[in-house]
Design a protein around this motif. Structure first.
Motif, PDB file in Angstrom:
ATOM      1  N   LEU A  61       0.802  -1.222   0.000  1.00  0.00           N
ATOM      2  CA  LEU A  61       0.000   0.000   0.000  1.00  0.00           C
ATOM      3  C   LEU A  61       0.836   1.273   0.000  1.00  0.00           C
ATOM      4  O   LEU A  61       0.511   2.225  -0.718  1.00  0.00           O
ATOM      5  CB  LEU A  61      -0.952  -0.001   1.198  1.00  0.00           C
ATOM      6  N   VAL A  62       1.918   1.303   0.779  1.00  0.00           N
ATOM      7  CA  VAL A  62       2.755   2.510   0.794  1.00  0.00           C
ATOM      8  C   VAL A  62       3.592   2.590  -0.467  1.00  0.00           C
ATOM      9  O   VAL A  62       3.573   3.596  -1.196  1.00  0.00           O
ATOM     10  CB  VAL A  62       3.652   2.541   2.051  1.00  0.00           C
ATOM     11  N   ARG A  63       4.324   1.502  -0.760  1.00  0.00           N
ATOM     12  CA  ARG A  63       5.255   1.547  -1.903  1.00  0.00           C
ATOM     13  C   ARG A  63       4.563   1.311  -3.237  1.00  0.00           C
ATOM     14  O   ARG A  63       4.778   2.064  -4.184  1.00  0.00           O
ATOM     15  CB  ARG A  63       6.354   0.503  -1.706  1.00  0.00           C
ATOM     16  N   ASP A  64       3.739   0.244  -3.323  1.00  0.00           N
ATOM     17  CA  ASP A  64       3.184  -0.120  -4.633  1.00  0.00           C
ATOM     18  C   ASP A  64       2.018   0.777  -5.019  1.00  0.00           C
ATOM     19  O   ASP A  64       2.062   1.469  -6.030  1.00  0.00           O
ATOM     20  CB  ASP A  64       2.743  -1.589  -4.609  1.00  0.00           C
ATOM     21  N   VAL A  65       0.958   0.783  -4.215  1.00  0.00           N
ATOM     22  CA  VAL A  65      -0.201   1.610  -4.544  1.00  0.00           C
ATOM     23  C   VAL A  65       0.127   3.097  -4.412  1.00  0.00           C
ATOM     24  O   VAL A  65      -0.204   3.910  -5.279  1.00  0.00           O
ATOM     25  CB  VAL A  65      -1.404   1.248  -3.646  1.00  0.00           C
ATOM     26  N   GLY A  66       0.803   3.462  -3.313  1.00  0.00           N
ATOM     27  CA  GLY A  66       1.059   4.877  -3.057  1.00  0.00           C
ATOM     28  C   GLY A  66       2.260   5.452  -3.769  1.00  0.00           C
ATOM     29  O   GLY A  66       2.372   6.679  -3.909  1.00  0.00           O
ATOM     30  N   LYS A 110       0.778   6.408   6.965  1.00  0.00           N
ATOM     31  CA  LYS A 110       1.027   6.636   5.540  1.00  0.00           C
ATOM     32  C   LYS A 110      -0.039   5.963   4.677  1.00  0.00           C
ATOM     33  O   LYS A 110      -0.454   6.507   3.650  1.00  0.00           O
ATOM     34  CB  LYS A 110       2.429   6.122   5.163  1.00  0.00           C
ATOM     35  N   VAL A 111      -0.496   4.792   5.109  1.00  0.00           N
ATOM     36  CA  VAL A 111      -1.523   4.072   4.350  1.00  0.00           C
ATOM     37  C   VAL A 111      -2.822   4.867   4.323  1.00  0.00           C
ATOM     38  O   VAL A 111      -3.493   4.960   3.282  1.00  0.00           O
ATOM     39  CB  VAL A 111      -1.745   2.665   4.948  1.00  0.00           C
ATOM     40  N   LEU A 112      -3.202   5.445   5.439  1.00  0.00           N
ATOM     41  CA  LEU A 112      -4.436   6.227   5.463  1.00  0.00           C
ATOM     42  C   LEU A 112      -4.331   7.458   4.572  1.00  0.00           C
ATOM     43  O   LEU A 112      -5.322   7.875   3.959  1.00  0.00           O
ATOM     44  CB  LEU A 112      -4.778   6.616   6.907  1.00  0.00           C
TER      45      LEU A 112
END
Length: 432
Positions: A61-66, A110-112
């Motif tokens: 979620l942080v690296r790939d999606v974000g 960070k995910v939120l």
């Protein structure tokens, strides 16, 4: 579309929060010494699970999606489940409890932020928030694993929950599932994982399946009849394992002059004869079924009994319909610390009259773990495909420790046939 996207973001935030609340309860129930201790070579120390759920959240979620910078790239290998066996993880330079809590909190912040900004459409990874749903399920699955670690822990009880509901009426016998075709798997469930896909038609001959899981009382009768001493009921591999592992009863059962006792999360009491049996391996389940003149259902038989509606010919999301599980439908989510008595969830019965297919105890099937026709690994081979083959048996339905976000009528679990530390039980079937 904006309203629907906002609703989806709210749902994801709620589910992420529910999962983290449960993780916190499981890890704060014990002191830091218990968190870093290995309670069984079968399980990781709890502190490894804690940081691992944060690391997976960071990766996806942080690296790939974000597309954000890594928080702690240096720990990726420590928390890669394929790099180190569970028994060896205490030897690694793991984050200590304080560092693990700080790390997971930083990742969640960070995910939120990513969730507030990420489009929830456009690529398969983010469409209908799939990646977020995958991470929700991943954390809840590790919460169930941590619950199993708590069951193996020695010491004073630290977990508590209200008792499950009692039976609303005795459930016995079996139902006839007529021959014919049904739709197995799914191509439409937003957060379904790759091994549940795609939906496909399966034709089955008629069969009978038990209306309820096998209970402690029924299983005790198998023991008392000498079932563990008679190789007639066991497969060749099962008999070899029974002897090598000195199996005489389900895990956590002890013999007493007054009868069988069961130790559950640090508390010992007589077995409840009306509860589904748990902590039996596949070999034990298959031996009981043979002794009873039956067999374990195939995975397809289990799913047809759970999902097929004879009135419409349609496959439902859950045995009771398409509605998300509630406390009236099933024993899920660690709301209770054990299975409920057979007959405790009449609202969860399937159209065919089969009870407690979701929750209470994972149910062993006779099937090896394989991909469905048209299977495609997504988003990575290591979730399912590397486990395909005859080494793993499929379990269905979830246990009292499985969260509602991590189980549905199509959900597939798998494990080695010798495994007993999981909350595993079974029901029987036979040819019509």
């Amino acid at each position: 579309m904006t309203h629907e996207t906002d609703r989806l973001r709210d749902l994801v935030a709620t589910e992420l929060g529910r999962a983290r609340d449960r993780t916190t309860r499981l890890t704060e129930a014990v002191d830091d010494g218990d968190l870093v201790r290995q309670h069984s070579p079968l399980m990781s120390p709890l502190v490894w699970d804690l940081a691992h759920v944060g690391n997976q959240e960071e990766l996806w979620l942080v690296r790939d999606v974000g597309g954000r910078e890594p928080v702690r790239r240096d720990i990726d290998e420590l928390y890669d489940a394929f790099k180190h066996s569970r028994r060896d993880r205490t030897q690694l330079p793991l984050l200590d409890p304080r560092e693990a809590r700080k790390y997971t909190a930083t990742v969640r912040d960070k995910v939120l932020d990513v969730l507030d900004r990420a489009p929830l459409e456009g690529t398969p990874l983010v469409e209908r928030a799939f990646a977020f749903g995958m991470i929700v399920q991943h954390e809840q699955q590790h919460d169930e694993t941590m619950l199993a670690t708590h069951q193996l822990r020695v010491g004073a009880p630290v977990l508590s929950a209200p008792p499950p509901p009692v039976s609303a009426g005795k459930i016995t016998g079996e139902v006839l599932v007529p021959a014919g075709e049904f739709t197995m798997g799914t191509s439409t469930e937003a957060w379904a994982l790759d091994n549940e896909r795609p939906a496909h038609r399966v034709v089955l001959p008629a069969f009978h399946i038990d209306r309820a899981p096998v209970t402690n009382g029924e299983y005790a009768a198998f023991i008392d009849a000498g079932g563990y001493d008679d190789p007639r009921w066991w497969t060749s591999a099962g008999w070899d394992h029974r002897q090598a592992a000195s199996l005489v009863a389900p895990m956590h059962w002890t013999s007493d002059p007054s009868g069988w006792l069961y130790t559950r999360f640090g508390r010992t009491s007589p077995i409840n004869p009306d509860e589904p049996v748990v902590h039996v391996c596949w070999y034990e389940a298959a031996a009981y079924a043979a002794w009873a003149g039956k067999r374990l259902p195939t995975e397809a038989e289990w799913e047809k009994a759970a999902r097929w509606d004879p009135a419409t010919g349609r496959s439902l999301r859950y045995p009771w319909g398409d509605d998300t599980p509630t406390a009236a439908h099933a024993n899920l989510g660690q709301s209770h610390l054990g299975p409920a008595e057979v007959g405790a969830y009449p609202a969860g019965v399937s159209p065919l009259g089969v009870h407690q297919l979701i929750g209470d105890a994972w149910e062993w099937t006779s099937s090896d773990f394989h991909g469905y026709p048209g299977f495609a690994p997504f988003p990575y081979r290591e979730y399912s495909e590397v486990f395909f083959g005859p080494d793993y048996k499929v379990l269905r339905g979830g246990s009292f420790g499985t969260d509602r976000s991590a189980v549905r009528g199509t959900f597939r679990n798998w494990d080695y046939p010798i495994r007993r530390q999981i909350f595993s039980g079974f029901r029987c079937a036979r040819d019509a």
